[in-house]
Design a protein around this motif. Structure first.
Motif, PDB file in Angstrom:
ATOM      1  N   SER A 111     -11.618  -0.159   1.632  1.00 20.97           N
ATOM      2  CA  SER A 111     -11.841  -0.276   0.182  1.00 20.97           C
ATOM      3  C   SER A 111     -11.556   1.040  -0.536  1.00 20.97           C
ATOM      4  O   SER A 111     -11.982   1.226  -1.665  1.00 20.97           O
ATOM      5  CB  SER A 111     -13.280  -0.747  -0.073  1.00 20.97           C
ATOM      6  OG  SER A 111     -14.169   0.056   0.656  1.00 20.97           O
ATOM      7  N   ALA A 163      -9.143   2.996  -2.477  1.00 22.03           N
ATOM      8  CA  ALA A 163      -7.894   2.811  -3.215  1.00 22.03           C
ATOM      9  C   ALA A 163      -7.008   4.059  -3.174  1.00 22.03           C
ATOM     10  O   ALA A 163      -5.824   4.006  -3.518  1.00 22.03           O
ATOM     11  CB  ALA A 163      -8.211   2.409  -4.648  1.00 22.03           C
ATOM     12  N   TYR A 195      -3.449   1.635   1.294  1.00 24.87           N
ATOM     13  CA  TYR A 195      -4.501   0.759   0.752  1.00 24.87           C
ATOM     14  C   TYR A 195      -4.009  -0.686   0.547  1.00 24.87           C
ATOM     15  O   TYR A 195      -4.719  -1.646   0.857  1.00 24.87           O
ATOM     16  CB  TYR A 195      -5.044   1.335  -0.565  1.00 24.87           C
ATOM     17  CG  TYR A 195      -5.993   0.408  -1.265  1.00 24.87           C
ATOM     18  CD1 TYR A 195      -7.262   0.144  -0.727  1.00 24.87           C
ATOM     19  CD2 TYR A 195      -5.628  -0.244  -2.445  1.00 24.87           C
ATOM     20  CE1 TYR A 195      -8.134  -0.725  -1.356  1.00 24.87           C
ATOM     21  CE2 TYR A 195      -6.502  -1.111  -3.079  1.00 24.87           C
ATOM     22  CZ  TYR A 195      -7.750  -1.351  -2.539  1.00 24.87           C
ATOM     23  OH  TYR A 195      -8.608  -2.210  -3.146  1.00 24.87           O
ATOM     24  N   THR A 196      -2.790  -0.834   0.013  1.00 17.54           N
ATOM     25  CA  THR A 196      -2.288  -2.188  -0.284  1.00 17.54           C
ATOM     26  C   THR A 196      -2.363  -3.065   0.973  1.00 17.54           C
ATOM     27  O   THR A 196      -2.778  -4.216   0.909  1.00 17.54           O
ATOM     28  CB  THR A 196      -0.829  -2.119  -0.781  1.00 17.54           C
ATOM     29  OG1 THR A 196      -0.772  -1.095  -1.761  1.00 17.54           O
ATOM     30  CG2 THR A 196      -0.350  -3.419  -1.366  1.00 17.54           C
ATOM     31  N   SER A 237      -6.237  -3.389   2.271  1.00 22.41           N
ATOM     32  CA  SER A 237      -7.126  -4.251   1.482  1.00 22.41           C
ATOM     33  C   SER A 237      -6.913  -5.729   1.821  1.00 22.41           C
ATOM     34  O   SER A 237      -7.771  -6.560   1.552  1.00 22.41           O
ATOM     35  CB  SER A 237      -6.898  -4.016  -0.013  1.00 22.41           C
ATOM     36  OG  SER A 237      -5.564  -4.340  -0.317  1.00 22.41           O
TER      37      SER A 237
END
Ligand SMILES: C[S@@+](CC[C@H](N)C(=O)[O-])C[C@H]1O[C@@H](n2cnc3c(N)ncnc32)[C@H](O)[C@@H]1O
Length: 392
Positions: A369, A371, A376-377, A380
């Protein structure tokens, strides 16, 4: 000739050398200068970037501060270059493609390797008794013995970064990692995959056991022994657990002993399967098909999905009738564009396996979590699955 790599330098007009230690397999730096508390961080950074190593003779705590100062300089440069790249992009509009995650992954690994190379240039002398003869240095002899084995009683040189890794590993080993599914702690050894991401353990604790699984199960690539221990806790009478890494086997033996289940688990050093068949065969291979940067990364990166493919291809020969293969795999590699779901399903098909059921769970670790994380993309969206596989 010495059987170990050596590092040489000139000090006070004298040519000197020592054993070079690098658990991640970095070669000994060719250019070495002596450094101490008088060296400014900017000058140290310039030398390290140029590939000149700094053999520290000053205060240990100052060396740690210098390492942090080097890290800040690297991170500032990385942030500046990513800002530049973003600025160079065309103005955002709806037709701009999503960032290429595969490229981001490779760039991220490259940046990490470069960071490690620069930070690895700050070196410490390690005495034959594994002591750091520097002002305000901690006693790292136990941490060294755990990672390197008994001392061979010669002078060596090691990077401060590696020393910090040894100290961290020693702390993890001492404190242990709490495993909720087991109601106990697991004590990982240096260089052994640590079950810090507990969600896959919940899947193993909850999936329904196949008939006859309580007689015999195999745990392929046991690491700390955590999955073998979980299966015993679930009532499996005997588990045969394999690993290629002798450190993992030593670590698993220690954990199983601590948990009082050593008599129910047989540990063996083998490539994937032991001989014979079992009603339940579990495997948590490294999740990302990429070349490991070092031996220590081999539990995270599986080059060309070697372990995954070997496990699936070998299941038919080792599963007894009505048996199940439990594959634990996250889809992180799919979000990175490194392996597609179709390829995974095709591997099942080629091995003559069918999916009985898939149990999914979302990762709970903080990076999922964050960012700010460059990946991260992909993180997540990640889902970890336990695939229950059977023969067709
Ligand atoms: C991702 S770790 C999983 C460890 C443990 N099962 C767990 O779930 O925490 C993968 C493990 O497989 C081991 N391994 C890699 N290739 C192997 C092979 N061909 N045969 C047996 N073990 C292997 C590694 O040493 C490592 O301990």
């Amino acid at each position: 000739m010495s059987e170990h790599p050596t590092i040489s330098w000139n000090e006070a007009g004298e040519q000197r050398s020592a054993r070079w230690r690098s658990e991640v397999g970095n070669p000994a730096p060719k250019r070495v200068v002596i450094a101490d508390d008088t060296l400014a961080a900017d000058a140290a950074y310039k030398l390290a970037c140029e590939g000149t190593a700094l053999l520290w003779r000053g205060d240990y705590q100052n060396a740690r501060q210098l390492l942090q100062a080097l890290a800040r300089r690297i991170d500032r440069k990385t942030t500046r270059s990513s800002v530049k790249k973003t600025a160079a992009k065309p103005a955002s509009n709806s037709s701009v493609a999503a960032p290429d995650m595969t490229q981001s992954f490779h760039l991220h690994r490259q940046a990490q390797a470069q960071r490690a190379r620069i930070l690895g240039m700050l070196l410490l002398p390690l005495a034959p008794d594994y002591r750091l003869n520097l002002r305000r240095a901690p006693d790292i002899s136990q941490a060294c013995t755990e990672a390197y084995g008994p001392t061979d009683a010669i002078d060596s040189v090691v990077s401060l970064r590696e020393v910090l890794g040894l100290i961290g590993a020693h702390e993890w080993r001492k404190k242990g990692v709490p495993v909720a599914a087991l109601g106990a702690t697991i004590h990982p050894y240096y260089g052994v995959f640590s079950p810090v991401r507990g969600e896959y353990l919940d899947l193993v604790a909850q999936a329904p056991l196949p008939p006859k699984a309580t007689e015999l199960a195999f745990d392929i690539g046991t690491g700390t022994g955590v999955l073998a221990a979980l299966l015993v806790q679930r009532g499996v009478r005997k588990v045969i657990a394999t690993d290629l890494n002798p450190r993992a086997l030593e670590c698993a033996a220690d954990n199983l002993q601590r948990l009082g289940v050593a008599d129910r688990v047989e540990l063996t050093q083998s490539d994937l399967f032991p001989p014979d068949k079992a009603s339940l065969i579990i495997c948590n291979p490294p999740w990302v098909p990429a070349k490991p940067g070092s031996a220590i990364e081999a539990a995270v990166y599986d080059p060309d999905s070697r372990m995954l493919k070997g496990f699936l291809a070998g299941l038919p020969d080792h599963l007894s009738e009505q048996g199940e293969g439990w594959l634990i795999l996250s889809d992180f590699a799919e979000h990175l564009g490194l392996r597609s779901r179709a390829v995974l399903l095709d591997l099942f098909e080629q091995a003559g396996l069918r999916v009985i059921e898939r149990h999914d769970i979302k990762p709970r670790h903080p990076r999922a979590s964050d960012a700010e994380d460059p990946l991260y993309t992909a993180r997540s969206k990640e889902v970890t699955s336990l695939w229950r596989l059977a023969l067709k």
